[in-house]
Enzyme design. Structure first.
Site, PDB file in Angstrom:
ATOM      1  CB  SER A  34       9.149   6.180  -8.592  1.00 21.02           C
ATOM      2  OG  SER A  34       9.695   7.476  -8.679  1.00 21.02           O
ATOM      3  CE  LYS A  81       6.755   9.791 -10.146  1.00 19.94           C
ATOM      4  NZ  LYS A  81       7.452   8.921  -9.257  1.00 19.94           N
TER       5      LYS A  81
END
Length: 168
Positions: A34, A81
């Site tokens: 990701s 993230k």
């Protein structure tokens, strides 16, 4: 009769070590794709990052920082993230329930760098700053990838209010 030196050192060292890990930081393995290409750019080598707990004291985070936080959907799961929006920013979402979101006070908008391959704010919305556990400050393994992780946002993900003010 005192404690043997080894036992005394262990009894002193363990609390100091735990305090360091809880307050200052620790090294963590980055799983998945990701955050490609910033982290784990190829599947043969897995990146390990230093997660700096000290750096988020007072919630001192900014756009472009890579952070670790507890998942709002699965609290035992830790995610890594990039912060795309901070309180007050207007973010153009990708597949969220509304096209635009203004990040509320006490929250941030996070996304994986590998758009479409990430469980992030486009899935669960803005996250509370209280869920943030650390800031990833550098890649510590493998040696070929040693580097400081500087804040950056890809141009097409810059919040709309920032884009407007830089054009004006």
């Amino acid at each position: 009769m005192g404690l043997p030196p080894f036992l005394r050192n262990v009894l002193i060292g363990i609390p100091i070590g735990i305090t360091y890990l809880d307050t200052v930081g620790y090294v963590a393995r980055v799983e998945g794709i990701s955050m490609q290409p910033a982290l784990n750019p190829n599947l043969e080598e897995v990146d390990y990052v230093y997660l700096n707990r000290w750096a988020i004291r007072g919630y001192k985070i900014e756009r472009g920082d890579i952070i670790s936080f507890s998942s709002p959907k699965f609290p035992k799961q830790k995610l890594i993230k990039r912060i795309v929006g901070v309180p007050g920013d207007i973010v153009n979402t990708i597949g969220y329930k509304t096209e635009f979101v203004q990040v509320p006070e006490g929250h941030c908008w996070v996304e994986g760098d590998h758009t479409g391959h990430s469980m992030d704010s486009n899935t669960f919305g803005p996250i509370s700053l209280g869920l943030v556990t650390a800031k990833a400050t550098c890649i510590v393994w493998p040696p070929s990838r040693w580097q400081v992780l500087n804040p950056m946002i890809r141009e097409h993900r810059i919040p709309l209010n920032i884009l407007r003010s830089s054009v004006a």
